[in-house]
Design an enzyme around this catalytic site. Structure first.
Site, short mmCIF file in Angstrom:
data_model
loop_
_atom_site.label_atom_id
_atom_site.label_comp_id
_atom_site.label_asym_id
_atom_site.label_seq_id
_atom_site.Cartn_x
_atom_site.Cartn_y
_atom_site.Cartn_z
N GLU A 101 54.09 35.70 52.38
CA GLU A 101 53.78 35.04 51.10
C GLU A 101 55.06 34.61 50.38
OE1 GLU A 101 53.15 37.01 47.46
OE2 GLU A 101 53.04 39.00 48.34
N LYS A 105 52.89 30.17 40.23
CA LYS A 105 52.23 31.25 40.98
C LYS A 105 50.82 30.76 41.35
CE LYS A 105 50.32 35.86 40.14
NZ LYS A 105 50.22 36.96 39.18
N VAL A 114 49.05 36.74 47.52
CA VAL A 114 48.37 37.28 48.70
C VAL A 114 47.08 36.50 48.96
CG1 VAL A 114 47.15 39.32 49.58
CG2 VAL A 114 49.40 39.58 48.52
N ASP A 169 40.43 42.47 34.41
CA ASP A 169 41.56 42.02 35.23
C ASP A 169 41.50 42.65 36.63
OD1 ASP A 169 43.88 41.06 36.29
OD2 ASP A 169 45.17 41.71 34.64
N SER A 213 42.50 41.52 40.55
CA SER A 213 43.21 40.47 41.29
C SER A 213 42.29 39.73 42.25
CB SER A 213 44.36 41.09 42.08
OG SER A 213 44.98 40.09 42.87
N ALA A 214 42.50 38.41 42.32
CA ALA A 214 41.76 37.58 43.29
C ALA A 214 42.10 37.99 44.73
CB ALA A 214 42.08 36.11 43.06
N LYS A 228 50.79 49.31 43.89
CA LYS A 228 51.58 49.97 42.85
C LYS A 228 50.69 50.70 41.88
CE LYS A 228 55.71 47.22 42.60
NZ LYS A 228 55.66 45.81 42.93
N1 PSU Z 1 52.09 43.44 43.76
C1 PSU Z 1 53.32 43.80 44.12
N2 PSU Z 1 54.26 42.83 44.36
C2 PSU Z 1 53.96 41.50 44.27
C3 PSU Z 1 52.64 41.14 43.90
C4 PSU Z 1 51.74 42.13 43.67
O1 PSU Z 1 53.59 44.99 44.22
O2 PSU Z 1 54.84 40.64 44.48
C5 PSU Z 1 52.28 39.68 43.81
C6 PSU Z 1 51.54 39.21 45.09
O3 PSU Z 1 51.84 37.86 45.33
C7 PSU Z 1 50.09 39.36 44.71
C8 PSU Z 1 50.13 38.94 43.25
O4 PSU Z 1 49.20 38.57 45.46
O5 PSU Z 1 51.33 39.50 42.76
C9 PSU Z 1 48.93 39.46 42.50
O6 PSU Z 1 48.90 38.88 41.25
P1 PSU Z 1 47.63 39.12 40.30
O7 PSU Z 1 47.67 40.60 39.99
O8 PSU Z 1 47.89 38.26 39.11
O9 PSU Z 1 46.43 38.74 41.11
MN MN Z 2 45.10 39.49 37.13
#
Ligand code: PSU
Ligand code: MN
Length: 313
Positions: free
Chosen positions: A25, A86, A106, A138, A140-141, A159
């Protein structure tokens, strides 16, 4: 479809030769790590994949094309551009249609990898269910994508900025198997243990490949999470990272950080609050994932060939 995809020469050659390919990615480059360590890490990770007998395909949106495999200049551009977008699932058509420079999350990388016929994807950590999601919604997709897209994601777990228990519940509901490597526990990115168990422990690439192959043969669509813990010598002390995470979360809340800005804010803040030490851990775990991912891509090719051979016999 082919009009939207642009393969690098290295990836195009691997496709014709049948060499295993590993997707990478680019949000981790643009939003996950600072310049220039991000570009150096991206290069090192690519080389580790080559050393493991596979070809790396870092994915990004450049000049209206979904680029599968980037040149050294393109990696540099992505790592140093101040405003790369992003790009997750909902943003993908916008980035392609508008020609905006886009770094894939991702979720978006899984989509592009599947379009390019790539089965294995290596990253650091995946997104998940955020703490407080019951009111913020919230989630993640990345999790929806794992539910629907046939790509295996090698990561170091999630994390503790996220609610790890709810993330695993969500994956279970959507039928996404979580496999841990070398231990039974699900890892928490900076630390080897999260306090939660993975669904299955599979230490060898052959076991993982056989599982993935069988899942597909049974018509069970969707992704697989391979969770590979950070090497012990590179892990962060649990109590320290826990305290810092709590502080970063409180700051995000107080600052009214919302939507796609949440994860990059937390990643950057944790790096600052650890005086940059979390970055060394982050780099080490991504490299470790590259080794495991290359092994899996090679084994997966073998598993497919074995099954094809036994079907003929
Ligand atoms: N979690 C990590 N490191 C990262 C990401 C997530 O520990 O770099 C990045 C990845 O690209 C993941 C994105 O797909 O953040 C998720 O963002 P969101 O929570 O906004 O879906
Ligand atoms: Mn989000």
């Amino acid at each position: 479809m082919q009009q939207y995809l642009l393969f690098s020469a290295e990836v195009a050659a691997a496709r014709s030769a049948g060499t295993p390919i590993v997707a990478l990615e680019s949000t981790i480059i643009s939003h996950g790590m600072p310049y220039p360590q991000n570009v150096q890490t991206a290069r090192d990770v690519e080389q580790l994949i080559r050393d493991g007998g596979a070809v790396p395909a870092t994915i990004a949106i450049i000049d209206g094309k979904i680029c599968i495999g980037l040149s050294a200049q393109q990696l540099e551009l992505l790592g140093s551009a101040p405003h790369a977008m992003k790009v997750s699932r909902r943003d993908l058509p916008y980035a392609v249609a508008s020609g905006t420079l886009g770094a894939t999350t991702v979720a978006a990388t899984m989509i592009c990898a599947a379009l390019a016929g790539i089965d294995v994807f290596v990253t650091g950590g995946i997104g998940g269910v955020h703490r407080g999601a019951a009111t913020s919604f919230d989630i993640s997709a990345d999790l929806q994508e794992l539910a629907r897209t046939n790509v295996t994601v090698v990561c170091a777990g999630v994390k503790s900025i996220l609610d790890i228990g709810l993330t695993l519940e969500y994956l279970e509901t959507h039928g996404v198997p979580v496999i841990s490597v070398g231990q039974s526990g699900f890892p928490a990115f900076f630390t080897r243990e999260s306090g939660y168990q993975a669904d299955f422990q599979m230490d060898s690439a052959e076991q993982q490949a056989s599982f993935i192959h069988t899942k597909r043969a049974l018509g069970l669509y969707g992704g697989v999470v391979v969770a590979n813990p950070v090497p012990a010598q590179d892990a962060m002390p649990f109590d320290e990272i826990d305290a810092i995470t709590t502080r970063a979360l409180a700051e995000a809340d107080a600052g009214g950080i919302k939507g796609k800005a949440v994860t990059p804010f937390l990643l950057a803040r944790i790096k600052e609050l650890t005086g940059g030490r979390s970055l060394a851990t982050n780099i080490a775990l991504v490299k470790h994932n590259a080794v495991v991912g290359a092994r899996l891509a090679v084994a997966l090719r073998g598993a497919v060939h074995d099954r094809a051979a036994s079907a003929i016999l």
